[in-house]
Design a protein around this motif. Structure first.
Motif, PDB file in Angstrom:
ATOM      1  N   THR A   9     -10.565   1.030  16.350  1.00 46.73           N
ATOM      2  CA  THR A   9      -9.342   1.544  15.736  1.00 46.73           C
ATOM      3  C   THR A   9      -9.653   2.854  15.012  1.00 46.73           C
ATOM      4  O   THR A   9      -8.853   3.777  15.040  1.00 46.73           O
ATOM      5  N   HIS A  10     -10.797   2.913  14.354  1.00 44.39           N
ATOM      6  CA  HIS A  10     -11.216   4.134  13.669  1.00 44.39           C
ATOM      7  C   HIS A  10     -12.685   4.020  13.296  1.00 44.39           C
ATOM      8  O   HIS A  10     -13.306   2.987  13.546  1.00 44.39           O
ATOM      9  N   ALA A  11     -13.219   5.079  12.685  1.00 45.98           N
ATOM     10  CA  ALA A  11     -14.668   5.154  12.509  1.00 45.98           C
ATOM     11  C   ALA A  11     -15.121   4.955  11.067  1.00 45.98           C
ATOM     12  O   ALA A  11     -16.191   5.407  10.685  1.00 45.98           O
TER      13      ALA A  11
ATOM     14  N   PRO B  56     -16.773   2.766   7.980  1.00 45.05           N
ATOM     15  CA  PRO B  56     -17.969   1.920   8.068  1.00 45.05           C
ATOM     16  C   PRO B  56     -17.687   0.455   8.416  1.00 45.05           C
ATOM     17  O   PRO B  56     -18.431  -0.147   9.191  1.00 45.05           O
ATOM     18  N   ASP B  57     -16.616  -0.127   7.850  1.00 47.10           N
ATOM     19  CA  ASP B  57     -16.368  -1.554   8.078  1.00 47.10           C
ATOM     20  C   ASP B  57     -15.847  -1.839   9.484  1.00 47.10           C
ATOM     21  O   ASP B  57     -15.653  -2.996   9.861  1.00 47.10           O
ATOM     22  N   HIS B  58     -15.631  -0.777  10.269  1.00 51.57           N
ATOM     23  CA  HIS B  58     -15.149  -0.943  11.647  1.00 51.57           C
ATOM     24  C   HIS B  58     -16.168  -0.460  12.683  1.00 51.57           C
ATOM     25  O   HIS B  58     -16.193  -0.957  13.796  1.00 51.57           O
ATOM     26  N   LEU B  59     -16.976   0.530  12.284  1.00 56.92           N
ATOM     27  CA  LEU B  59     -17.872   1.191  13.244  1.00 56.92           C
ATOM     28  C   LEU B  59     -19.350   0.828  13.081  1.00 56.92           C
ATOM     29  O   LEU B  59     -20.069   0.729  14.073  1.00 56.92           O
TER      30      LEU B  59
ATOM     31  N   GLY C  83      -4.055  -8.303  11.501  1.00 53.63           N
ATOM     32  CA  GLY C  83      -4.382  -7.231  10.550  1.00 53.63           C
ATOM     33  C   GLY C  83      -5.809  -7.342  10.054  1.00 53.63           C
ATOM     34  O   GLY C  83      -6.207  -8.384   9.555  1.00 53.63           O
ATOM     35  N   TYR C  84      -6.531  -6.268  10.195  1.00 55.08           N
ATOM     36  CA  TYR C  84      -7.965  -6.285   9.871  1.00 55.08           C
ATOM     37  C   TYR C  84      -8.238  -6.733   8.439  1.00 55.08           C
ATOM     38  O   TYR C  84      -9.191  -7.457   8.179  1.00 55.08           O
ATOM     39  N   HIS C  85      -7.406  -6.274   7.495  1.00 53.07           N
ATOM     40  CA  HIS C  85      -7.664  -6.615   6.089  1.00 53.07           C
ATOM     41  C   HIS C  85      -6.574  -7.516   5.494  1.00 53.07           C
ATOM     42  O   HIS C  85      -6.447  -7.593   4.276  1.00 53.07           O
ATOM     43  N   LEU C  86      -5.788  -8.158   6.334  1.00 58.35           N
ATOM     44  CA  LEU C  86      -4.717  -9.015   5.815  1.00 58.35           C
ATOM     45  C   LEU C  86      -5.242 -10.447   5.623  1.00 58.35           C
ATOM     46  O   LEU C  86      -6.250 -10.824   6.205  1.00 58.35           O
TER      47      LEU C  86
ATOM     48  N   GLY D 168      -5.591  -2.656  13.094  1.00 58.33           N
ATOM     49  CA  GLY D 168      -6.595  -1.828  12.429  1.00 58.33           C
ATOM     50  C   GLY D 168      -6.144  -1.620  11.000  1.00 58.33           C
ATOM     51  O   GLY D 168      -5.568  -2.519  10.383  1.00 58.33           O
ATOM     52  N   ASP D 169      -6.325  -0.415  10.468  1.00 57.09           N
ATOM     53  CA  ASP D 169      -6.037  -0.165   9.050  1.00 57.09           C
ATOM     54  C   ASP D 169      -4.799   0.702   8.824  1.00 57.09           C
ATOM     55  O   ASP D 169      -4.698   1.372   7.806  1.00 57.09           O
ATOM     56  N   PHE D 170      -3.846   0.709   9.740  1.00 55.03           N
ATOM     57  CA  PHE D 170      -2.633   1.469   9.412  1.00 55.03           C
ATOM     58  C   PHE D 170      -1.876   0.744   8.293  1.00 55.03           C
ATOM     59  O   PHE D 170      -1.151   1.359   7.528  1.00 55.03           O
TER      60      PHE D 170
HETATM   61 ZN   LIG Z   1     -11.078  -1.139   7.084  1.00 52.65          ZN
END
Ligand SMILES: [Zn+2]
Length: 309
Positions: free
Chosen positions: A133-135, A137-140, A284-287, A239-241
């Motif tokens: 989803t994006h770069a 640290p907690d995703h990449l 949701g990644y952080h939900l 992701g984190d939108f």
């Molecule tokens: Zn995140």
């Protein structure tokens, strides 16, 4: 769609319990599974982040700060526990991960993905695709193991072209600001390590059969979400939108990790009504609670409705 949820206590979670950490940190990792025909989707916990309360407070308007803090059970100081939910999709021969988690080098409370995969009987070498989803640290960062070797040696890697361009540009480290410098350096190191293996994708691309990239910029310049299947029956990997239930309730309330707050707000304002009206299940990644639920309309506002197993 069938949904089931179970909690698996690992050694790490047992330790967290004796250390008196908050409930969310003690749960170990939750496994929530959905099946849609021959597609199975699991929400795997990579652990959690402990974010300074200020990350959430910064964007709250004075007037209704107290009410929003109460509503979402947010503290005014100390840390907010933010879960990290990875999406794993299996269909036919494909084993698809959305993001790679934090890996061993970011924070001690995250980076549990290999443990979670092992509990499902999946070796990193079995993963056929990683869609980023994006770069951040907690995703990449989980892309490399503790020996700096690629964790998923056989996987095709996919990332939004704008996201790849931003983090592989040497000027990003000069412009991102002191506070986020380690994000830029860390992303550059990992993208350099695997750069020629990354397939760059654009808005609307069908990245894999039945999986479409949806551009959701603002949290980062080239942030991508992914729509799996079709409205009504499908799953939308956010992701984190959106990074918290508060940002669903009030789209202008991002966190200070949004790189362009206005653009992030605009993305939420456009997408939240669509997700609600088209009936997408979201992951949701952080939900909370594995991140699986729906966006429900609540008068003029929206809320995250957890899905019952
Ligand atoms: Zn995140």
């Amino acid at each position: 769609m069938n949904i089931s949820r179970r909690f698996i206590l690992t050694g790490t979670a047992a330790l967290a319990a004796t250390a008196g950490l908050p409930l969310a940190a003690r749960r170990g990792w939750a496994l929530t599974s959905m099946t849609m025909g021959d597609v199975r989707i699991d929400s795997l916990s990579d652990g959690h982040l402990e974010l300074p309360a200020g990350f959430f407070l910064e964007r709250l308007p004075e007037g209704d700060r107290g009410a929003i803090l109460d509503m979402f059970d947010l503290p005014t100081e100390g840390v907010v526990v933010s879960p990290c939910n990875l999406t794993l999709l299996r269909t036919g021969d494909r084993v698809v991960l959305f993001d790679a988690g934090s890996g061993p080098d970011f924070v001690p409370t995250a980076g549990r993905l290999p443990e979670a995969l092992a509990a499902l009987g999946i070796a990193p070498g079995d993963v056929t695709d990683v869609l980023f989803t994006h770069a951040h640290p907690d995703h990449l960062w989980g892309l490399l193991d503790e020996f700096d070797e690629p964790l998923f040696p056989n996987a095709a890697l996919h990332m939004g072209a704008a996201e790849f361009a931003y983090w592989s540009d040497p000027r990003t480290a000069e412009t991102i600001g002191e506070e986020w410098l380690s994000f830029a350096v860390g992303a550059m190191r990992r993208l350099t390590a695997v750069g020629d293996r990354i397939r760059q994708i654009g808005d609307g691309d069908e990245v894999l059969p039945g999986i479409r990239a949806v551009s959701t910029p603002g949290h980062t310049p080239g942030h991508m979400s992914y729509a799996v299947g079709t409205p009504g029956q499908g799953v939308f990997v956010t992701g984190d939108f959106v990074t918290s239930a508060a940002a669903i309730f009030r789209p202008e309330l991002g966190t200070s990790t949004d790189s362009d707050p206005e653009q992030a707000t605009a993305t939420r304002r456009t997408l939240l009504p669509r997700l609600a009206d088209e009936g997408w299940t979201i992951l949701g990644y952080h939900l909370p609670e594995g991140g699986i639920g729906r966006i429900a309309r609540d008068g003029a506002a929206f809320r995250f409705e957890e899905m019952d197993a």
